[in-house]
Scaffold this motif. Sequence first.
Motif, PDB file in Angstrom:
ATOM      1  N   MET A 151       0.855  -1.197   0.000  1.00 23.94           N
ATOM      2  CA  MET A 151       0.000   0.000   0.000  1.00 23.94           C
ATOM      3  C   MET A 151       0.887   1.242   0.000  1.00 23.94           C
ATOM      4  SD  MET A 151      -3.079  -1.141   2.536  1.00 23.94           S
ATOM      5  CE  MET A 151      -4.122   0.232   2.091  1.00 23.94           C
ATOM      6  N   PRO A 152       0.377   2.356  -0.505  1.00 19.83           N
ATOM      7  CA  PRO A 152       1.219   3.537  -0.690  1.00 19.83           C
ATOM      8  C   PRO A 152       1.853   4.113   0.579  1.00 19.83           C
ATOM      9  CG  PRO A 152      -1.072   3.994  -1.287  1.00 19.83           C
ATOM     10  CD  PRO A 152      -0.984   2.551  -0.951  1.00 19.83           C
ATOM     11  N   GLU A 153       1.173   4.035   1.711  1.00 20.83           N
ATOM     12  CA  GLU A 153       1.778   4.569   2.937  1.00 20.83           C
ATOM     13  C   GLU A 153       1.161   3.922   4.166  1.00 20.83           C
ATOM     14  OE1 GLU A 153      -0.470   8.675   3.774  1.00 20.83           O
ATOM     15  OE2 GLU A 153       0.632   8.638   1.894  1.00 20.83           O
ATOM     16  N   LEU A 154       1.837   4.078   5.279  1.00 24.91           N
ATOM     17  CA  LEU A 154       1.357   3.531   6.540  1.00 24.91           C
ATOM     18  C   LEU A 154       0.161   4.331   7.041  1.00 24.91           C
ATOM     19  CD1 LEU A 154       4.801   3.034   8.319  1.00 24.91           C
ATOM     20  CD2 LEU A 154       3.349   1.257   7.317  1.00 24.91           C
ATOM     21  N   PRO A 155      -0.752   3.706   7.772  1.00 29.21           N
ATOM     22  CA  PRO A 155      -1.840   4.459   8.391  1.00 29.21           C
ATOM     23  C   PRO A 155      -1.273   5.614   9.220  1.00 29.21           C
ATOM     24  CG  PRO A 155      -2.204   2.109   8.629  1.00 29.21           C
ATOM     25  CD  PRO A 155      -0.821   2.275   8.060  1.00 29.21           C
ATOM     26  N   GLU A 156      -1.998   6.709   9.279  1.00 27.18           N
ATOM     27  CA  GLU A 156      -1.480   7.976   9.805  1.00 27.18           C
ATOM     28  C   GLU A 156      -0.824   7.898  11.185  1.00 27.18           C
ATOM     29  OE1 GLU A 156      -2.899  12.575  10.519  1.00 27.18           O
ATOM     30  OE2 GLU A 156      -4.217  11.188   9.472  1.00 27.18           O
ATOM     31  N   VAL A 157      -1.548   7.496  12.210  1.00 21.94           N
ATOM     32  CA  VAL A 157      -1.000   7.513  13.568  1.00 21.94           C
ATOM     33  C   VAL A 157       0.178   6.533  13.681  1.00 21.94           C
ATOM     34  CG1 VAL A 157      -1.480   7.065  16.010  1.00 21.94           C
ATOM     35  CG2 VAL A 157      -3.152   8.290  14.611  1.00 21.94           C
ATOM     36  N   TYR A 158       0.005   5.332  13.179  1.00 18.64           N
ATOM     37  CA  TYR A 158       1.071   4.331  13.199  1.00 18.64           C
ATOM     38  C   TYR A 158       2.304   4.861  12.479  1.00 18.64           C
ATOM     39  CZ  TYR A 158       3.474  -0.131  12.222  1.00 18.64           C
ATOM     40  OH  TYR A 158       4.395  -1.143  12.116  1.00 18.64           O
ATOM     41  N   GLY A 159       2.106   5.414  11.300  1.00 18.76           N
ATOM     42  CA  GLY A 159       3.218   5.948  10.516  1.00 18.76           C
ATOM     43  C   GLY A 159       3.939   7.086  11.217  1.00 18.76           C
ATOM     44  N   GLN A 160       3.185   7.986  11.842  1.00 19.23           N
ATOM     45  CA  GLN A 160       3.802   9.105  12.560  1.00 19.23           C
ATOM     46  C   GLN A 160       4.648   8.601  13.730  1.00 19.23           C
ATOM     47  OE1 GLN A 160       0.376  11.452  13.593  1.00 19.23           O
ATOM     48  NE2 GLN A 160       0.345  12.519  11.624  1.00 19.23           N
ATOM     49  N   ARG A 161       4.099   7.690  14.510  1.00 21.79           N
ATOM     50  CA  ARG A 161       4.839   7.150  15.653  1.00 21.79           C
ATOM     51  C   ARG A 161       6.095   6.409  15.196  1.00 21.79           C
ATOM     52  NH1 ARG A 161       0.072   4.289  19.143  1.00 21.79           N
ATOM     53  NH2 ARG A 161      -0.882   6.166  19.982  1.00 21.79           N
ATOM     54  N   TYR A 162       5.958   5.617  14.135  1.00 20.70           N
ATOM     55  CA  TYR A 162       7.097   4.865  13.615  1.00 20.70           C
ATOM     56  C   TYR A 162       8.208   5.818  13.152  1.00 20.70           C
ATOM     57  CZ  TYR A 162      10.051   2.426  10.345  1.00 20.70           C
ATOM     58  OH  TYR A 162      11.157   1.959   9.673  1.00 20.70           O
ATOM     59  N   HIS A 163       7.858   6.812  12.359  1.00 18.01           N
ATOM     60  CA  HIS A 163       8.882   7.726  11.824  1.00 18.01           C
ATOM     61  C   HIS A 163       9.528   8.570  12.930  1.00 18.01           C
ATOM     62  CE1 HIS A 163       8.444   6.586   7.697  1.00 18.01           C
ATOM     63  NE2 HIS A 163       7.123   6.740   7.773  1.00 18.01           N
ATOM     64  N   ARG A 164       8.748   8.969  13.934  1.00 13.71           N
ATOM     65  CA  ARG A 164       9.299   9.731  15.058  1.00 13.71           C
ATOM     66  C   ARG A 164      10.315   8.868  15.825  1.00 13.71           C
ATOM     67  NH1 ARG A 164       4.781  12.095  16.568  1.00 13.71           N
ATOM     68  NH2 ARG A 164       4.060  10.296  17.752  1.00 13.71           N
ATOM     69  N   CYS A 165       9.965   7.626  16.067  1.00 14.43           N
ATOM     70  CA  CYS A 165      10.860   6.718  16.771  1.00 14.43           C
ATOM     71  C   CYS A 165      12.113   6.457  15.928  1.00 14.43           C
ATOM     72  CB  CYS A 165      10.150   5.399  17.055  1.00 14.43           C
ATOM     73  SG  CYS A 165      11.197   4.144  17.821  1.00 14.43           S
ATOM     74  N   LYS A 166      11.926   6.210  14.653  1.00 16.66           N
ATOM     75  CA  LYS A 166      13.037   5.929  13.759  1.00 16.66           C
ATOM     76  C   LYS A 166      14.059   7.079  13.766  1.00 16.66           C
ATOM     77  CE  LYS A 166      13.968   4.981   8.938  1.00 16.66           C
ATOM     78  NZ  LYS A 166      13.431   4.950   7.602  1.00 16.66           N
ATOM     79  N   GLN A 167      13.582   8.306  13.818  1.00 16.31           N
ATOM     80  CA  GLN A 167      14.469   9.465  13.886  1.00 16.31           C
ATOM     81  C   GLN A 167      15.250   9.473  15.194  1.00 16.31           C
ATOM     82  OE1 GLN A 167      11.712  12.698  13.248  1.00 16.31           O
ATOM     83  NE2 GLN A 167      12.290  12.853  11.080  1.00 16.31           N
ATOM     84  N   LYS A 168      14.620   9.044  16.290  1.00 12.11           N
ATOM     85  CA  LYS A 168      15.274   9.043  17.599  1.00 12.11           C
ATOM     86  C   LYS A 168      16.335   7.962  17.747  1.00 12.11           C
ATOM     87  CE  LYS A 168      11.540  11.043  20.327  1.00 12.11           C
ATOM     88  NZ  LYS A 168      10.551  10.798  21.375  1.00 12.11           N
ATOM     89  N   VAL A 169      16.023   6.760  17.231  1.00 15.58           N
ATOM     90  CA  VAL A 169      16.914   5.626  17.493  1.00 15.58           C
ATOM     91  C   VAL A 169      17.693   5.171  16.266  1.00 15.58           C
ATOM     92  CG1 VAL A 169      15.501   4.798  19.400  1.00 15.58           C
ATOM     93  CG2 VAL A 169      15.193   3.817  17.117  1.00 15.58           C
ATOM     94  N   GLY A 170      17.403   5.734  15.106  1.00 19.61           N
ATOM     95  CA  GLY A 170      18.150   5.367  13.907  1.00 19.61           C
ATOM     96  C   GLY A 170      17.828   3.979  13.402  1.00 19.61           C
TER      97      GLY A 170
END
Length: 156
Positions: free
Chosen positions: A136-155
Amino acid sequence: MTRLHSVLLVLVTIYLTGFPCAASSSDQNFPLTQQCLACICEAISSCDTTTGCTGNVCGPFRITWAYWSDAGKPTVNDEAPESSTAHTNCTVDTYCSILTVQKYMHNFQQDCNNDGKIDCDDFAAIHKLGGYGCKMPELPEVYGQRYHRCKQKVGA
């Protein structure tokens, strides 16, 4: 210590000491890093390791019976996979739920976003959208936001 750091500490401990739930030596081919697991956990449930089941999803990774089954039905304390409580007991157990995610990803790993590599972004999509729905083109909104925020923090 933040909750995310606590989760990472648990994950590192698991990798160093091994899984106390049922796993054979062939199960040690785990595709996800500790950081990736932590971010998927954070995205799906805010990594609430005290959560039980809500409807048909259980534990900090919000694992369904079908997901658990596709992962090979790992269990805690040598419980029979056919037991009526095996899914719940595994998925609410932090160690066994991590093993379930690792085994599921091993079985369904693929390049969901067509960027030429299989990485945490793909595993996050597979976890949320399933092994057959991750294109699918992108992750569901809340899940995607949390995932990307975490990814930025922990690499991840």
